[in-house]
Write a protein that holds these residues in place. Structure first.
Motif, PDB file in Angstrom:
ATOM      1  N   GLY A   2      59.755  71.151  37.937  1.00 58.66           N
ATOM      2  CA  GLY A   2      58.896  70.702  36.842  1.00 58.66           C
ATOM      3  C   GLY A   2      59.409  69.472  36.116  1.00 58.66           C
ATOM      4  N   GLN A   3      60.141  68.634  36.819  1.00 62.40           N
ATOM      5  CA  GLN A   3      60.642  67.390  36.255  1.00 62.40           C
ATOM      6  C   GLN A   3      59.823  66.245  36.848  1.00 62.40           C
ATOM      7  OE1 GLN A   3      62.836  67.610  33.845  1.00 62.40           O
ATOM      8  NE2 GLN A   3      63.355  69.759  34.175  1.00 62.40           N
ATOM      9  N   ARG A   4      60.185  65.015  36.520  1.00 59.97           N
ATOM     10  CA  ARG A   4      59.489  63.887  37.134  1.00 59.97           C
ATOM     11  C   ARG A   4      60.463  62.746  37.383  1.00 59.97           C
ATOM     12  NH1 ARG A   4      57.792  59.711  33.666  1.00 59.97           N
ATOM     13  NH2 ARG A   4      58.227  60.155  31.489  1.00 59.97           N
ATOM     14  N   LEU A   5      60.185  62.004  38.430  1.00 60.77           N
ATOM     15  CA  LEU A   5      60.970  60.834  38.757  1.00 60.77           C
ATOM     16  C   LEU A   5      60.571  59.718  37.797  1.00 60.77           C
ATOM     17  CD1 LEU A   5      63.060  60.534  41.006  1.00 60.77           C
ATOM     18  CD2 LEU A   5      61.340  59.334  42.333  1.00 60.77           C
ATOM     19  N   TRP A   9      67.852  55.850  41.239  1.00 59.05           N
ATOM     20  CA  TRP A   9      66.648  56.531  40.763  1.00 59.05           C
ATOM     21  C   TRP A   9      67.057  57.426  39.610  1.00 59.05           C
ATOM     22  CZ3 TRP A   9      62.032  55.017  42.100  1.00 59.05           C
ATOM     23  CH2 TRP A   9      61.861  54.352  43.317  1.00 59.05           C
ATOM     24  N   ALA A  10      66.127  57.671  38.711  1.00 63.29           N
ATOM     25  CA  ALA A  10      66.367  58.560  37.580  1.00 63.29           C
ATOM     26  C   ALA A  10      65.305  59.647  37.571  1.00 63.29           C
ATOM     27  CB  ALA A  10      66.333  57.779  36.262  1.00 63.29           C
ATOM     28  N   MET A  11      65.697  60.825  37.087  1.00 61.60           N
ATOM     29  CA  MET A  11      64.794  61.974  37.028  1.00 61.60           C
ATOM     30  C   MET A  11      64.984  62.666  35.682  1.00 61.60           C
ATOM     31  SD  MET A  11      64.745  65.334  39.532  1.00 61.60           S
ATOM     32  CE  MET A  11      66.211  66.053  38.792  1.00 61.60           C
ATOM     33  N   GLY A  32      67.331  55.468  22.006  1.00 55.51           N
ATOM     34  CA  GLY A  32      66.318  56.401  21.537  1.00 55.51           C
ATOM     35  C   GLY A  32      65.395  56.932  22.621  1.00 55.51           C
ATOM     36  N   TYR A  33      65.795  56.824  23.895  1.00 52.45           N
ATOM     37  CA  TYR A  33      64.926  57.335  24.961  1.00 52.45           C
ATOM     38  C   TYR A  33      64.668  58.822  24.713  1.00 52.45           C
ATOM     39  CZ  TYR A  33      62.734  57.958  29.447  1.00 52.45           C
ATOM     40  OH  TYR A  33      61.811  58.239  30.431  1.00 52.45           O
ATOM     41  N   PRO A  34      63.413  59.280  24.766  1.00 58.62           N
ATOM     42  CA  PRO A  34      63.064  60.626  24.315  1.00 58.62           C
ATOM     43  C   PRO A  34      63.311  61.764  25.310  1.00 58.62           C
ATOM     44  CG  PRO A  34      61.097  59.478  25.012  1.00 58.62           C
ATOM     45  CD  PRO A  34      62.226  58.484  25.095  1.00 58.62           C
ATOM     46  N   LYS A  35      63.868  61.483  26.457  1.00 60.48           N
ATOM     47  CA  LYS A  35      64.060  62.519  27.476  1.00 60.48           C
ATOM     48  C   LYS A  35      65.511  62.580  27.921  1.00 60.48           C
ATOM     49  CE  LYS A  35      59.649  63.502  28.490  1.00 60.48           C
ATOM     50  NZ  LYS A  35      59.098  64.822  28.498  1.00 60.48           N
ATOM     51  N   ASN A  36      65.945  63.790  28.307  1.00 58.39           N
ATOM     52  CA  ASN A  36      67.185  63.931  29.051  1.00 58.39           C
ATOM     53  C   ASN A  36      66.893  63.447  30.468  1.00 58.39           C
ATOM     54  OD1 ASN A  36      68.202  65.281  26.826  1.00 58.39           O
ATOM     55  ND2 ASN A  36      68.083  67.298  27.750  1.00 58.39           N
ATOM     56  N   TYR A  37      67.884  62.860  31.124  1.00 62.35           N
ATOM     57  CA  TYR A  37      67.657  62.422  32.497  1.00 62.35           C
ATOM     58  C   TYR A  37      68.965  62.343  33.271  1.00 62.35           C
ATOM     59  CZ  TYR A  37      69.104  57.733  30.917  1.00 62.35           C
ATOM     60  OH  TYR A  37      69.796  56.678  30.410  1.00 62.35           O
TER      61      TYR A  37
END
Length: 102
Positions: free
Chosen positions: A18-21, A30-32, A68-73
């Motif tokens: 349930g994650q996204r690239l 690449w980051a996810m 301030g990126y709003p997601k863990n990755y």
């Protein structure tokens, strides 16, 4: 070839968990997303399994590519010298470790 293979592997992992690239402008990486994942714990567990290249970043953490990126990755790369086998081993370990969060 390895860059494309890494993308394919991460897309499959993202779909399963349930994650996204993330779309990044990088010729080797690449980051996810890692929504709901303790990035410090995941990064440490991957390191303990001898997966030393990926960087797991918490939302807003120092070292994030965007303030301030709003997601863990997580960022993984297929740099010069990486083989398809290296990518397979690293992504299999990532897949197994993410299983602990579901």
């Amino acid at each position: 070839e390895c860059h494309r293979y890494l993308k394919e592997q991460l897309e499959e992992i993202a779909k399963t968990y349930g994650q996204r690239l993330l779309s990044v402008q990088n010729p080797v990486a690449w980051a996810m997303t890692l929504d709901g994942v303790d990035t410090g714990s995941l990064g440490g567990r991957l390191y303990n399994h001898r997966v030393t290249g990926p960087r797991a970043v918490a939302s807003g953490q120092f070292g994030s590519c965007i303030d301030g990126y709003p997601k863990n990755y997580i960022v993984m790369n297929a740099a010069i010298g990486a083989t398809k086998n290296d990518i397979e081993r690293a992504t299999v370990k990532l897949y197994k470790e993410l299983g602990d969060y579901t």
